[in-house]
Design an enzyme around this catalytic site. Structure first.
Site, PDB file in Angstrom:
ATOM      1  N   TYR A 290       3.779  11.561  -9.636  1.00  8.01           N
ATOM      2  CA  TYR A 290       4.719  12.748  -9.634  1.00  8.01           C
ATOM      3  C   TYR A 290       5.867  12.778  -8.832  1.00  8.01           C
ATOM      4  O   TYR A 290       5.755  12.560  -7.564  1.00  8.01           O
ATOM      5  CB  TYR A 290       4.219  13.956  -9.674  1.00  8.01           C
ATOM      6  CG  TYR A 290       5.038  15.136 -10.111  1.00  8.01           C
ATOM      7  CD1 TYR A 290       5.245  15.564 -11.563  1.00  8.01           C
ATOM      8  CD2 TYR A 290       5.977  15.879  -9.396  1.00  8.01           C
ATOM      9  CE1 TYR A 290       6.034  16.266 -11.913  1.00  8.01           C
ATOM     10  CE2 TYR A 290       6.795  16.769  -9.689  1.00  8.01           C
ATOM     11  CZ  TYR A 290       6.895  16.979 -11.086  1.00  8.01           C
ATOM     12  OH  TYR A 290       7.729  17.804 -11.455  1.00  8.01           O
ATOM     13  N   TYR A 335      13.824  13.371 -16.320  1.00  6.20           N
ATOM     14  CA  TYR A 335      12.644  14.540 -15.586  1.00  6.20           C
ATOM     15  C   TYR A 335      12.392  15.397 -16.816  1.00  6.20           C
ATOM     16  O   TYR A 335      13.160  16.271 -17.252  1.00  6.20           O
ATOM     17  CB  TYR A 335      13.536  15.251 -14.598  1.00  6.20           C
ATOM     18  CG  TYR A 335      12.770  16.173 -13.938  1.00  6.20           C
ATOM     19  CD1 TYR A 335      11.567  15.848 -13.137  1.00  6.20           C
ATOM     20  CD2 TYR A 335      12.794  17.517 -14.130  1.00  6.20           C
ATOM     21  CE1 TYR A 335      10.831  16.654 -12.563  1.00  6.20           C
ATOM     22  CE2 TYR A 335      12.184  18.528 -13.395  1.00  6.20           C
ATOM     23  CZ  TYR A 335      10.772  18.018 -12.824  1.00  6.20           C
ATOM     24  OH  TYR A 335      10.086  18.778 -11.968  1.00  6.20           O
TER      25      TYR A 335
END
Ligand SMILES: [Zn+2]
Lengths: 383, 146
Positions: A290, A335
């Site tokens: 992440y 994103y």
């Protein structure tokens, strides 16, 4: 307490469908429409139909509920459903919940999706002026943007471990190189270390190029049983296992009031992941960590046990380091609260990444590490 | 900025946190301490997280502590903060062991427009408590002790 390795082994889940609408700064449609189109695309990828779907799981901050999405698509009945909390921490846990439903015979075909107009829809932190709960002790000082809390963590890691600016710069530059091989990635402009070092500070020590993009995106994933996957058109990405964790005294994005400064929930997820999968870091062929911010990559290698604490940057320059964030990730592809990392983790198992790791057997994807979070392993072969 | 200006995020106290904010308005920093096991607790809560005894005691502390981490906030900020940038937010470990956030302020409690360089802000430096009035919200903040 030591728990046994997983006991549910008779019914395995596999990812059989993935789909993404083109990433953009302004997608020009509602999240409801974009999410529905992404789901239809993922079903088509799998060779399945809406009539096959019997469960749905979604992230928090997904404005279309699974009830509404099922109604729009015409799903006959949701035998299992749920919403998984904590923003960027929700990715792997959402897929894990889908796998749990399949493993336990609650459902046969599960849809997960993420549709969020995070670019054109505005910054959620900009309008939250009444600060309740943990926020009342943070937002009045402008610990408001995700970068603000991450900056306080990063200062601590830099000073404790001696990380240099170039250590974070290599993450940004590497992921940009990956993005430039990926036609779907938003950021195609080359980035050098000098470009990185010249980018402006946002919340010291973090710079603009330490931060992820702001994107309109819609992506979906379809899971079913390993048995059914064998009859479908796509090579299955088997869910070998997963882990979740919050750690003690968790506050989202500001996990620094507890006794141990600098640890993140990944430290608690990692042992669950390795126990649950029966794997070790050395078994992992490619990783998607992440990456809302660059420091999460070296810290990820440390906290998941690929190297010792503080040695992430050195490990990342060694030949032992697996390819990471091969689509360009949140920094340079798009994103999507990490959903693009999950999809890329599946592509690596299929062998269809634009930065393909060789001979992938096990593909690790993690979720946001300063909120309650999780990690999942997709594999080429079933249990 | 006028009192209650909605441009700044405003704390919304509830039953469990109101004593903290009431203390700030009197110029007192109140932190909860468990009456049974002595544990200092932050953020506010109705029971002790170590021994589960209800109603930890609101206890006035000096606010003396040391910088555990810090950042310099720069654009883009919320509009209300735009005139302040760059400014420093400290994560302070109080001598009691709990960590709180707060602006770097001068001796009079005014937020410093600085990147911390001139003041020599660094991790480990000692700080002292001050209070800053942000459009009517009284916020604990810190000034360098030496
Ligand atoms: Zn106690």
């Amino acid at each position: 307490m030591t728990r046994p390795a997983r006991t549910v082994r008779h019914r395995q889940a596999a990812v059989v469908g993935i789909h993404a609408l083109p990433f953009s700064k302004s997608i020009g449609m509602t999240e409801r429409r974009a999410g529905a189109l992404a789901i239809l695309g993922a079903l088509a990828d799998a060779g399945l139909e809406v009539a096959d779907v019997d469960a749905m799981y979604r992230f928090v901050w997904e404005n279309t509920t699974e009830m509404e999405m099922a109604r729009i698509l015409g799903v006959e009945n949701l035998r299992a459903f749920g919403e998984v909390d904590y923003g960027g921490g929700a990715g792997a846990p959402t897929i894990a919940h889908a796998a749990i439903a399949i493993e336990n015979s609650l459902a046969d075909v599960v849809v997960c999706w993420r549709a969020r107009n995070r670019s054109s829809g505005g910054r959620p932190w900009a309008s939250q002026l009444h600060a309740v709960g943990q926020d009342q002790f943070e937002r009045p000082y402008h610990i408001v943007r995700p970068v603000d809390g991450m900056a306080l963590h990063t200062r601590f890691w830099i000073e404790k471990y001696g990380w240099q600016p170039e250590d974070l710069g290599r993450v940004a530059v590497t992921q940009r190189q990956h993005a430039r091989r990926n036609p779907a990635a938003l950021m195609q402009k080359p980035m050098t270390m000098d470009d990185y070092l010249a980018s402006r500070l946002i919340a010291d020590p973090l710079r603009l190029f330490d931060c992820c993009l702001e994107t309109d995106a819609a992506m979906a994933m379809v899971l079913t049983t390993a048995e059914r996957a064998a009859d479908l058109r796509t090579p299955p990405a088997y869910v070998t296992g997963f882990g979740m964790g919050s750690g003690p005294q968790m506050t989202a994005m500001t996990f620094f009031y507890g006794e141990e400064l600098g640890a993140t929930p990944s430290r608690w997820v990692a042992p669950e992941l390795w126990r649950n999968t029966g794997l070790r870091p050395a078994d992992i062929d490619v990783v998607q960590f992440y990456d809302a911010f660059t420091p999460q990559i070296p810290l990820g290698f440390e906290e998941y046990g690929f190297c010792k604490e503080g040695e992430g940057p050195a490990f990342m320059q060694s030949s032992a380091c697996p390819l990471y964030n091969t689509s360009g990730g949140g920094l340079s592809e798009a994103y999507v609260h990490g959903f693009n990392l999950l999809v890329e983790g599946v592509r690596q198992v299929r062998g269809t990444s634009t930065t393909q790791a060789p001979n992938v057997r096990h593909s690790l994807v993690t979720s946001g590490n300063v909120v309650p979070t999780g990690a999942i392993v997709f594999s080429k072969e079933p249990w | 900025m006028s009192v209650g200006d909605p441009g700044f995020p405003i704390p919304v106290p509830d039953q469990d946190t109101r004593p903290f904010w009431d203390g700030c308005r009197r110029g007192e920093l109140l932190i909860q301490r468990c009456g049974a096991c002595g544990k200092w607790l932050w953020q506010p809560r109705p029971i002790c997280s170590s021994c589960q005894t209800p109603d930890p005691t609101w206890t006035q502390v000096s606010g003396d502590g040391a910088i555990a981490s810090w950042t310099v906030l720069r654009p883009p900020t919320l509009p209300a903060f735009a005139a302040m940038v760059p400014f420093v937010v400290l994560l302070v470990t109080l001598d009691e062991g709990v960590r709180l956030l707060g602006y770097l302020v001068d001796d009079a409690g005014r937020v410093l427009t600085t990147d911390g360089g001139a003041e020599g802000v660094r991790t480990g430096r000692r700080v002292r408590l001050r209070f800053h009035d942000q459009a009517g919200t009284i916020l604990p903040c810190w000034t360098l002790a030496d």
